[in-house]
Design a protein around this motif. Structure first.
Motif, mmCIF file in Angstrom:
data_model
loop_
_atom_site.group_PDB
_atom_site.id
_atom_site.type_symbol
_atom_site.label_atom_id
_atom_site.label_comp_id
_atom_site.label_asym_id
_atom_site.label_seq_id
_atom_site.Cartn_x
_atom_site.Cartn_y
_atom_site.Cartn_z
ATOM 1 N N LEU A 53 0.874 -1.159 0.000
ATOM 2 C CA LEU A 53 0.000 0.000 0.000
ATOM 3 C C LEU A 53 0.917 1.216 0.000
ATOM 4 O O LEU A 53 1.851 1.292 0.795
ATOM 5 N N ILE A 93 0.617 5.294 0.385
ATOM 6 C CA ILE A 93 -0.267 6.414 0.691
ATOM 7 C C ILE A 93 0.527 7.701 0.528
ATOM 8 O O ILE A 93 1.596 7.851 1.114
ATOM 9 N N PHE A 120 -10.375 4.013 4.017
ATOM 10 C CA PHE A 120 -10.490 2.820 4.856
ATOM 11 C C PHE A 120 -11.832 2.817 5.561
ATOM 12 O O PHE A 120 -12.013 3.482 6.587
ATOM 13 N N GLU A 121 -12.761 2.110 4.997
ATOM 14 C CA GLU A 121 -14.116 2.020 5.551
ATOM 15 C C GLU A 121 -14.446 0.534 5.504
ATOM 16 O O GLU A 121 -14.253 -0.108 4.460
ATOM 17 N N ARG A 122 -14.898 0.015 6.610
ATOM 18 C CA ARG A 122 -15.282 -1.402 6.618
ATOM 19 C C ARG A 122 -14.124 -2.334 6.241
ATOM 20 O O ARG A 122 -14.331 -3.319 5.548
ATOM 21 N N VAL A 123 -12.899 -1.993 6.651
ATOM 22 C CA VAL A 123 -11.804 -2.951 6.463
ATOM 23 C C VAL A 123 -11.558 -3.617 7.803
ATOM 24 O O VAL A 123 -11.726 -2.994 8.840
ATOM 25 N N GLY A 124 -11.189 -4.884 7.764
ATOM 26 C CA GLY A 124 -10.925 -5.581 9.027
ATOM 27 C C GLY A 124 -9.613 -5.129 9.623
ATOM 28 O O GLY A 124 -8.868 -4.331 9.036
ATOM 29 N N ASP A 125 -9.333 -5.647 10.770
ATOM 30 C CA ASP A 125 -8.090 -5.411 11.490
ATOM 31 C C ASP A 125 -6.914 -5.918 10.640
ATOM 32 O O ASP A 125 -6.886 -7.078 10.258
ATOM 33 N N THR A 126 -5.974 -5.040 10.333
ATOM 34 C CA THR A 126 -4.870 -5.385 9.432
ATOM 35 C C THR A 126 -3.568 -4.800 9.962
ATOM 36 O O THR A 126 -3.474 -3.611 10.221
ATOM 37 N N GLU A 127 -2.575 -5.661 10.125
ATOM 38 C CA GLU A 127 -1.245 -5.201 10.526
ATOM 39 C C GLU A 127 -0.451 -4.795 9.294
ATOM 40 O O GLU A 127 -0.457 -5.511 8.292
ATOM 41 N N LEU A 128 0.242 -3.688 9.394
ATOM 42 C CA LEU A 128 1.083 -3.228 8.295
ATOM 43 C C LEU A 128 2.509 -3.082 8.802
ATOM 44 O O LEU A 128 2.749 -3.047 10.016
ATOM 45 N N ILE A 139 5.882 -0.551 7.968
ATOM 46 C CA ILE A 139 6.332 0.614 7.207
ATOM 47 C C ILE A 139 7.546 0.215 6.368
ATOM 48 O O ILE A 139 8.513 -0.326 6.896
ATOM 49 N N PHE A 189 3.823 0.861 2.760
ATOM 50 C CA PHE A 189 3.481 -0.180 3.735
ATOM 51 C C PHE A 189 3.447 -1.542 3.049
ATOM 52 O O PHE A 189 3.027 -1.665 1.894
#
Lengths: 205, 205
Positions: free
Chosen positions: B160, B162, B176-184, B186, B200
């Motif tokens: 990703l 940004i 980011f709307e209605r996305v589940g829990d996500t680890e990124l 950097i 990311f």
């Protein structure tokens, strides 16, 4: 010496949350929200402020120490005070006067270590006026998402520091909700140990 | 050579919007949303891609050029295609195959300059499969907020990027709307001319 400023300093997920879903009394960070603050817990400067010894002395610790050194007073909402009063204990980690926005009429509450909670019943302008007087040549820090939103909307915030955490929480309490159109200027960008420390100045007309 | 990746690349306001309020056909960036993209319009690498000459050659232009160099195919939603088809003209700026998620059964639409729109009726997994085959050793780029959300939720996004713009829009279309829990994780942070380019990697279990 820098002019005293009205600042806010928050850890935020990339999707804009400062607490996870189901944030409430007893679960103030919400589900998964503790990940937004893990970067700070082990730092020497943060631990010292909480009355603990040890911890890491690194770039992150310097950023935290710098914020403490500039801190002259705090303004926060009633809910944050009510949630925090018990866990903060006899010696809260502010060590300055804290102005609490509330409808309750109440005498100031003096704690150990320099923290006094002052209850302000007549709005944010007057709270800020009192906080500025208490802060002298230091900064006034605005605490809590909804209070920051009020100050942003009123054009009263000068600076914003966001500690951007590389996680998507998906749900929770957003930092920026119902804020008007606001131009910012980037003052610094520091990447350190998986956190991006972003400094902004609020551009005023 | 790097492994081909599934990527997304978006300009986003600090409060999480990729378009302003009232975004709709005829006003695709929404009110004030053009500020999210101003950093890119004057860049030499971006202008070249649109068939224009001139422009600035700087760090931002390199970041944009790098994305174009890696681009092997695009996946987008029906609405983005419908909004873009006319403004993109006879020679759209993709120059690769673009897989459009739609319920409409339709023959591929071949444009000048290497862009072919392929209409996929059986979901994101199959669209990605076709896009990967078309991209070969290059990346598949996922375009548009709702399509990126679908790919994130399905665990199909690898990276990703940004471009964080120092403005609060207050309202609009959130990335980011209605996305589940996500680890990124950097991967890089580059500040340049008032934009923070954040890279990311999506951490998968």
């Amino acid at each position: 010496m820098a002019e005293p400023r009205v600042t806010a300093d928050m850890s935020m997920s990339l999707d804009g949350f400062i607490a996870g879903a189901n944030a409430r009394r007893g679960n103030p960070l919400g589900d998964g929200g503790e990940r937004l603050h893990q970067w700070v817990y082990g730092l020497e400067s943060w631990r010292e402020r909480q009355g603990m010894s040890g911890g890491r002395a690194n770039g992150d610790a310097e950023i935290v120490a710098e914020g403490f050194a500039r801190l002259g007073a705090v303004v926060m909402g009633r809910r944050m005070f009510e949630e925090g009063e018990e866990p903060w204990g006899d010696e809260p980690p502010f060590h300055v006067s804290v102005f609490v926005l509330t409808h309750e009429m109440r005498e100031p509450l003096v704690k150990k270590g320099g923290t006094t909670f002052v209850f302000v019943n007549d709005g944010i302008d007057n709270a800020l006026k009192q906080a500025r007087a208490a802060a002298g040549d230091k900064d006034v820090s605005i605490a809590g998402a909804s209070t920051i939103q009020q100050f942003l909307q009123a054009g009263l915030l000068d600076e914003l520091q966001i500690h951007l955490i590389p996680v998507l929480l998906g749900d929770g309490v957003r930092l920026f909700e119902r804020v008007g159109d606001t131009e910012l200027e980037i003052t610094r960008v520091i990447e350190s140990n998986g956190v991006v420390h972003l400094g902004f100045r609020v551009v005023k007309e």
